[in-house]
Design a protein around this motif. Structure first.
Motif, short mmCIF file in Angstrom:
data_model
loop_
_atom_site.label_atom_id
_atom_site.label_comp_id
_atom_site.label_asym_id
_atom_site.label_seq_id
_atom_site.Cartn_x
_atom_site.Cartn_y
_atom_site.Cartn_z
N UNK A 1 -0.18 6.02 -5.06
CA UNK A 1 -0.06 5.88 -6.52
C UNK A 1 1.34 5.48 -6.98
N UNK A 2 2.30 5.48 -6.06
CA UNK A 2 3.67 5.10 -6.39
C UNK A 2 3.87 3.61 -6.12
N UNK A 3 4.10 2.83 -7.16
CA UNK A 3 4.23 1.38 -7.02
C UNK A 3 5.44 0.98 -6.17
N UNK A 4 6.50 1.79 -6.20
CA UNK A 4 7.69 1.48 -5.42
C UNK A 4 7.40 1.53 -3.93
N UNK A 5 6.63 2.51 -3.49
CA UNK A 5 6.26 2.62 -2.07
C UNK A 5 5.47 1.38 -1.65
N UNK A 6 4.55 0.96 -2.52
CA UNK A 6 3.75 -0.23 -2.23
C UNK A 6 4.63 -1.46 -2.16
N UNK A 7 5.54 -1.60 -3.13
CA UNK A 7 6.44 -2.76 -3.16
C UNK A 7 7.30 -2.81 -1.89
N UNK A 8 7.80 -1.67 -1.48
CA UNK A 8 8.62 -1.61 -0.26
C UNK A 8 7.80 -1.98 0.97
N UNK A 9 6.57 -1.49 1.04
CA UNK A 9 5.70 -1.79 2.18
C UNK A 9 5.40 -3.28 2.27
N UNK A 10 5.03 -3.89 1.13
CA UNK A 10 4.73 -5.31 1.12
C UNK A 10 5.98 -6.14 1.44
N UNK A 11 7.13 -5.68 0.97
CA UNK A 11 8.38 -6.39 1.21
C UNK A 11 8.74 -6.39 2.69
N UNK B 1 10.38 -10.32 -6.76
CA UNK B 1 9.39 -9.88 -7.74
C UNK B 1 8.92 -8.46 -7.48
N UNK B 2 8.49 -8.18 -6.27
CA UNK B 2 7.92 -6.86 -5.96
C UNK B 2 8.93 -5.75 -6.19
N UNK B 3 10.14 -5.92 -5.64
CA UNK B 3 11.15 -4.87 -5.79
C UNK B 3 11.67 -4.81 -7.22
N UNK B 4 11.82 -5.97 -7.85
CA UNK B 4 12.30 -6.00 -9.23
C UNK B 4 11.34 -5.31 -10.17
N UNK B 5 10.04 -5.60 -10.02
CA UNK B 5 9.03 -4.96 -10.89
C UNK B 5 8.97 -3.46 -10.65
N UNK C 1 -7.49 -9.33 1.06
CA UNK C 1 -6.50 -8.30 0.70
C UNK C 1 -6.70 -7.80 -0.72
N UNK C 2 -7.21 -8.67 -1.61
CA UNK C 2 -7.51 -8.20 -2.97
C UNK C 2 -8.69 -7.25 -2.98
N UNK C 3 -9.58 -7.42 -2.02
CA UNK C 3 -10.70 -6.49 -1.88
C UNK C 3 -10.21 -5.12 -1.41
N UNK C 4 -9.26 -5.10 -0.49
CA UNK C 4 -8.78 -3.85 0.09
C UNK C 4 -7.71 -3.16 -0.76
N UNK C 5 -6.96 -3.96 -1.53
CA UNK C 5 -5.80 -3.42 -2.25
C UNK C 5 -6.13 -2.27 -3.20
N UNK C 6 -7.22 -2.34 -3.98
CA UNK C 6 -7.52 -1.20 -4.88
C UNK C 6 -7.70 0.13 -4.14
N UNK C 7 -8.21 0.07 -2.92
CA UNK C 7 -8.36 1.30 -2.14
C UNK C 7 -6.99 1.83 -1.74
N UNK C 8 -6.08 0.93 -1.43
CA UNK C 8 -4.70 1.32 -1.14
C UNK C 8 -4.07 1.97 -2.36
N UNK C 9 -4.25 1.34 -3.53
CA UNK C 9 -3.65 1.83 -4.77
C UNK C 9 -4.17 3.22 -5.12
N UNK D 1 -3.02 -3.59 -11.17
CA UNK D 1 -3.53 -2.42 -10.46
C UNK D 1 -2.67 -1.18 -10.74
N UNK D 2 -1.40 -1.39 -10.97
CA UNK D 2 -0.49 -0.28 -11.29
C UNK D 2 -0.13 -0.28 -12.78
N UNK D 3 -1.05 -0.75 -13.60
CA UNK D 3 -0.78 -0.90 -15.03
C UNK D 3 -0.31 0.40 -15.69
#
Length: 398
Positions: free
Chosen positions: A155-165, A86-90, A143-151, A29-31
């Motif tokens: 648009x910042x993958x780090x914010x998403x990684x921190x939120x999920x963490x 994984x999330x924070x490392x990526x 959550x996979x249905x909703x996640x693209x709307x979140x993305x 999603x954040x390719x």
């Protein structure tokens, strides 16, 4: 004596898998974001995704033994901590090597998660294990249905990684407090057998492990390959083949996930009424036809129809139906057989992206090549299922 409630276990597992569902498509999603951050291209993204499979392959057999030895809680905690890494490392990585190392940890997440969470639910709900386990897929699909709307908003993958963490850490604290069920199955065995109506052969002709077992395990690979590779490269299909915006391409994953979520419940009802191998044959045929339709007549409409079809007929629990056939054919040694079947899924996580990395680029032709490979594998599911269906006539399983 008041019966112990294990609602807390179920809650912890479902929250964990809701996050795992998003983490599974986090990189795809954040390719574009990661291509820039890791100084690579779509081939590099595929290689990092392959590292997830490598991590899973390295630990899938070990994880089962660890879960049995140290317990479901501790094994589940290993899985969740690996997910945070994984999330924070990526998200913090600035090159492919660090990203690949982080991705290996997500492979650990899958191995230790599957071998702790599913058994934990079975321990806690022995007479309802099939239903409780199927809900895992439902939460992932939601959550996979909703996640693209979140993305599309974040648009910042780090914010998403921190939120999920943060959610993972809260769930980790919750797992440390909830009461897990005993792993001792002696008192539950008869109850499980009666509740799940384990199929018994009514003739002396038995399924052959060398043929039927091998075919079923192979089908575990083809089914998983179809929906996993499809879900990972669906956004690329949208941008490269259909020439739509990245945001619009990512919403195709929502169509896929929504259909997958609905299918979990529909399939759970159908398996009580339709012969399992016939059901897989029908599902496999529709999934393969949908893929060929997307390839031969590419448009946003056919992509949406195909996404719904693959989500429903390939990713909605049919893989678990294949596992149930395997364990009903060979009721002894279920643990070992389940490991073999799960290993094929792990192999998919490695082989799918690795093979795709040799083919894919930003061109439409390369993305279509990946989908051709996926369609051929999907067609193999039909061949295997029909072969097994014909052979099953001699066993007369009720």
């Amino acid at each position: 004596m008041k019966k112990q409630s294990y609602a807390g276990v179920a809650t912890a597992v479902y929250v964990n898998y809701a996050i795992v569902g998003m983490a599974t498509i986090f990189i795809s999603q954040y390719s574009t974001y990661f291509q820039s951050a890791w100084h690579t291209n779509v081939k590099g993204i595929s290689l990092v995704l392959a590292a997830v499979g490598l991590g899973r392959l390295l630990t899938i057999f070990l994880a089962g033994s660890v879960s049995d030895k140290i317990g479901r809680r501790k094994t589940m905690l290993i899985s969740m901590v690996s997910d945070v890494i994984f999330l924070l490392g990526a998200a913090l990585a600035h090159n492919m090597i660090v990203a690949a190392i982080a991705a290996i940890f997500f492979g650990f997440t899958n191995s230790f998660g599957d071998t702790s969470c599913y058994p934990a639910l079975t321990d806690a709900f022995p007479t309802r294990s099939a239903t409780m386990n199927s809900l895992v897929k439902a939460f992932m699909s939601l959550t996979q249905f909703l996640f693209p709307f979140w993305v599309s908003t974040v648009t910042n993958a780090l914010i998403t990684a921190l939120s999920l963490s943060v959610f993972l850490v809260l769930d980790i604290l919750f797992v440390c407090k909830v009461q897990f069920a005993s792993q001792d199955k002696q008192g539950q065995l008869k109850e499980i057998q009666e509740a799940e109506h384990i199929e018994e052969p009514v003739t002396s002709v038995q399924p052959a492990m060398a043929i039927d077992g091998t075919l079923l395990i192979a089908m575990g690979f083809t089914i998983c390959f179809t929906f996993y590779v499809f879900s990972q490269y669906l956004p690329n299909f949208g941008t490269s083949v259909l020439k739509v915006s990245p945001e619009q391409a990512k919403t195709l994953v929502s169509f896929y996930a929504m259909a997958s979520m609905i299918s979990v419940f529909v399939t759970a009802a159908l398996v009580t009424k339709v012969k399992h191998l016939l059901l897989i044959s029908i599902y496999g045929t529709v999934a393969a036809l949908a893929l060929f339709m997307m390839i031969l007549v590419p448009s946003l409409t056919t992509a949406r129809i195909g996404s719904v079809a693959i989500g429903f007929f390939a990713a909605g629990g049919i893989w678990q139906v294949g596992l149930s056939i395997l364990t009903s054919y060979f009721p002894t040694g279920n643990g070992k057989l389940t490991s073999y079947y799960s290993f094929m899924a792990s192999l998919t996580y490695f082989v799918g992206p690795l093979v795709s990395s040799f083919v894919i680029s930003d061109s439409a032709a390369s993305v279509l090549a990946v989908f051709w490979i996926t369609a051929i594998i999907a067609a193999a599911t039909i061949v295997i299922a029909i072969w097994l269906l014909v052979r099953s006539q001699r066993y007369h399983f009720e």
